[in-house]
Scaffold this motif. Sequence first.
Motif, PDB file in Angstrom:
ATOM      1  N   HIS A 147       7.040   4.362  -4.669  1.00  0.00           N
ATOM      2  CA  HIS A 147       8.010   3.382  -5.163  1.00  0.00           C
ATOM      3  C   HIS A 147       9.240   4.071  -5.741  1.00  0.00           C
ATOM      4  CE1 HIS A 147       6.296  -0.697  -4.727  1.00  0.00           C
ATOM      5  NE2 HIS A 147       5.174  -0.034  -4.575  1.00  0.00           N
ATOM      6  N   GLY A 148       9.049   5.223  -6.376  1.00  0.00           N
ATOM      7  CA  GLY A 148      10.186   5.983  -6.868  1.00  0.00           C
ATOM      8  C   GLY A 148      11.085   6.447  -5.733  1.00  0.00           C
ATOM      9  N   LEU A 149      10.481   6.898  -4.633  1.00  0.00           N
ATOM     10  CA  LEU A 149      11.273   7.279  -3.460  1.00  0.00           C
ATOM     11  C   LEU A 149      12.101   6.092  -2.965  1.00  0.00           C
ATOM     12  CD1 LEU A 149       8.764   9.367  -1.291  1.00  0.00           C
ATOM     13  CD2 LEU A 149      10.870  10.206  -2.347  1.00  0.00           C
ATOM     14  N   ALA A 150      11.465   4.936  -2.894  1.00  0.00           N
ATOM     15  CA  ALA A 150      12.163   3.755  -2.386  1.00  0.00           C
ATOM     16  C   ALA A 150      13.328   3.360  -3.285  1.00  0.00           C
ATOM     17  CB  ALA A 150      11.177   2.597  -2.240  1.00  0.00           C
ATOM     18  N   ARG A 151      13.157   3.527  -4.606  1.00  0.00           N
ATOM     19  CA  ARG A 151      14.255   3.190  -5.529  1.00  0.00           C
ATOM     20  C   ARG A 151      15.443   4.124  -5.340  1.00  0.00           C
ATOM     21  NH1 ARG A 151      10.021   2.523  -9.224  1.00  0.00           N
ATOM     22  NH2 ARG A 151      10.419   4.582 -10.120  1.00  0.00           N
ATOM     23  N   ARG A 152      15.158   5.390  -5.054  1.00  0.00           N
ATOM     24  CA  ARG A 152      16.242   6.377  -4.944  1.00  0.00           C
ATOM     25  C   ARG A 152      16.867   6.418  -3.561  1.00  0.00           C
ATOM     26  NH1 ARG A 152      12.293   9.069  -7.908  1.00  0.00           N
ATOM     27  NH2 ARG A 152      11.606  10.317  -6.122  1.00  0.00           N
ATOM     28  N   ALA A 153      16.158   5.902  -2.558  1.00  0.00           N
ATOM     29  CA  ALA A 153      16.635   5.974  -1.180  1.00  0.00           C
ATOM     30  C   ALA A 153      17.350   4.679  -0.816  1.00  0.00           C
ATOM     31  CB  ALA A 153      15.459   6.207  -0.230  1.00  0.00           C
ATOM     32  N   ALA A 154      18.478   4.830  -0.163  1.00  0.00           N
ATOM     33  CA  ALA A 154      19.303   3.656   0.123  1.00  0.00           C
ATOM     34  C   ALA A 154      18.652   2.718   1.140  1.00  0.00           C
ATOM     35  CB  ALA A 154      20.668   4.104   0.637  1.00  0.00           C
ATOM     36  N   TYR A 155      17.947   3.263   2.137  1.00  0.00           N
ATOM     37  CA  TYR A 155      17.511   2.434   3.260  1.00  0.00           C
ATOM     38  C   TYR A 155      16.008   2.524   3.532  1.00  0.00           C
ATOM     39  CZ  TYR A 155      22.526   2.496   4.005  1.00  0.00           C
ATOM     40  OH  TYR A 155      23.874   2.394   3.831  1.00  0.00           O
ATOM     41  N   MET A 156      15.234   3.048   2.610  1.00  0.00           N
ATOM     42  CA  MET A 156      13.803   3.169   2.860  1.00  0.00           C
ATOM     43  C   MET A 156      13.149   1.787   2.802  1.00  0.00           C
ATOM     44  SD  MET A 156      11.003   5.532   0.908  1.00  0.00           S
ATOM     45  CE  MET A 156       9.283   5.025   0.817  1.00  0.00           C
ATOM     46  N   PRO A 157      12.302   1.468   3.795  1.00  0.00           N
ATOM     47  CA  PRO A 157      11.612   0.162   3.770  1.00  0.00           C
ATOM     48  C   PRO A 157      10.632   0.066   2.596  1.00  0.00           C
ATOM     49  CG  PRO A 157      11.532   1.165   5.960  1.00  0.00           C
ATOM     50  CD  PRO A 157      12.050   2.216   5.023  1.00  0.00           C
ATOM     51  N   ASP A 158      10.091  -1.123   2.408  1.00  0.00           N
ATOM     52  CA  ASP A 158       9.075  -1.387   1.394  1.00  0.00           C
ATOM     53  C   ASP A 158       7.994  -0.291   1.460  1.00  0.00           C
ATOM     54  OD1 ASP A 158       7.035  -2.321  -0.225  1.00  0.00           O
ATOM     55  OD2 ASP A 158       6.831  -4.253   0.794  1.00  0.00           O
ATOM     56  N   PRO A 159       7.700   0.374   0.339  1.00  0.00           N
ATOM     57  CA  PRO A 159       6.739   1.477   0.385  1.00  0.00           C
ATOM     58  C   PRO A 159       5.277   1.057   0.423  1.00  0.00           C
ATOM     59  CG  PRO A 159       7.557   1.193  -1.852  1.00  0.00           C
ATOM     60  CD  PRO A 159       8.336   0.238  -0.986  1.00  0.00           C
ATOM     61  N   LEU A 160       4.989  -0.225   0.249  1.00  0.00           N
ATOM     62  CA  LEU A 160       3.585  -0.642   0.206  1.00  0.00           C
ATOM     63  C   LEU A 160       2.840  -0.320   1.504  1.00  0.00           C
ATOM     64  CD1 LEU A 160       1.277  -1.910  -1.355  1.00  0.00           C
ATOM     65  CD2 LEU A 160       2.093  -4.171  -0.616  1.00  0.00           C
ATOM     66  N   PRO A 161       3.420  -0.571   2.693  1.00  0.00           N
ATOM     67  CA  PRO A 161       2.718  -0.169   3.911  1.00  0.00           C
ATOM     68  C   PRO A 161       2.461   1.341   3.981  1.00  0.00           C
ATOM     69  CG  PRO A 161       4.414  -1.771   4.435  1.00  0.00           C
ATOM     70  CD  PRO A 161       4.625  -1.373   2.996  1.00  0.00           C
ATOM     71  N   ALA A 162       3.372   2.152   3.419  1.00  0.00           N
ATOM     72  CA  ALA A 162       3.149   3.601   3.410  1.00  0.00           C
ATOM     73  C   ALA A 162       1.925   3.942   2.568  1.00  0.00           C
ATOM     74  CB  ALA A 162       4.379   4.320   2.870  1.00  0.00           C
ATOM     75  N   PHE A 163       1.774   3.241   1.448  1.00  0.00           N
ATOM     76  CA  PHE A 163       0.608   3.498   0.613  1.00  0.00           C
ATOM     77  C   PHE A 163      -0.671   3.073   1.333  1.00  0.00           C
ATOM     78  CE2 PHE A 163      -2.430   2.427  -2.768  1.00  0.00           C
ATOM     79  CZ  PHE A 163      -2.493   3.671  -3.404  1.00  0.00           C
ATOM     80  N   ARG A 164      -0.611   1.972   2.053  1.00  0.00           N
ATOM     81  CA  ARG A 164      -1.788   1.550   2.828  1.00  0.00           C
ATOM     82  C   ARG A 164      -2.125   2.576   3.899  1.00  0.00           C
ATOM     83  NH1 ARG A 164       0.512  -4.551   3.171  1.00  0.00           N
ATOM     84  NH2 ARG A 164      -0.352  -5.360   1.218  1.00  0.00           N
ATOM     85  N   THR A 165      -1.104   3.138   4.533  1.00  0.00           N
ATOM     86  CA  THR A 165      -1.337   4.202   5.514  1.00  0.00           C
ATOM     87  C   THR A 165      -1.975   5.414   4.856  1.00  0.00           C
ATOM     88  OG1 THR A 165       0.504   3.470   6.904  1.00  0.00           O
ATOM     89  CG2 THR A 165      -0.203   5.760   7.145  1.00  0.00           C
ATOM     90  N   PHE A 166      -1.471   5.776   3.694  1.00  0.00           N
ATOM     91  CA  PHE A 166      -2.063   6.878   2.929  1.00  0.00           C
ATOM     92  C   PHE A 166      -3.554   6.638   2.699  1.00  0.00           C
ATOM     93  CE2 PHE A 166      -3.090   7.981  -1.611  1.00  0.00           C
ATOM     94  CZ  PHE A 166      -3.277   9.341  -1.434  1.00  0.00           C
TER      95      PHE A 166
END
Length: 200
Positions: A147-166
């Motif tokens: 979520h911190g990455l998503a806040r700092r990145a201009a165009y990163m999609p919702d990070p929740l699917p990334a966490f599910r992939t993790f």
Amino acid sequence: MNYLAHAYLSFGIPEIAVGNLISDFVKGKKKLDYPKAIQNGISLHRAIDAFTDGHAVTRQAKSFFRAAYGLYAGALTDVVYDHFLANDPGEFPDPASLETFAARTYDLVGPRQPLFPERFARLFPYMRSQNWLYNYRFREGIFNSFHGLARRAAYMPDPLPAFRTFETQYEKLRTCYHHFFPALKNFAFTELQRLSPLPG
């Protein structure tokens, strides 16, 4: 690699740790504004990133995130690698050893705050008070980091699917880490010796 690995691969040298941790906030030749030992830490960070990004195992790890996150797959993989480092009994035999390392790192670099780039100077108090280096150990810490990455990145999609992939690819990602990290550690030590030979 992310903050834990860069701190760990500074091999306990304060100036190297400072350079390694601030490098992402120091662009191009701006590194020449810093003392030579910190410049070496910045150079080491850049070498570690290049080695990591070019490694076949990292390309495999990034493939789990690439379809949904494109260029952000690398940053997500860096965070994932820090999680497995934090839980690697070969590097940190128990949680107390990781906690000690994290506290020592904050104590090593903290007195050099006047040298921090502005953005890292704003970030460091949160890193220390929330004990990011230790909390990479936990899945919740990875969730927060995404979520911190998503806040700092201009165009990163919702990070929740990334966490599910993790979570769904956890064992495969852990295997990638274990195949990769010993080579990275050897590379980083050799590169540090080239930049700034260690005594003895």
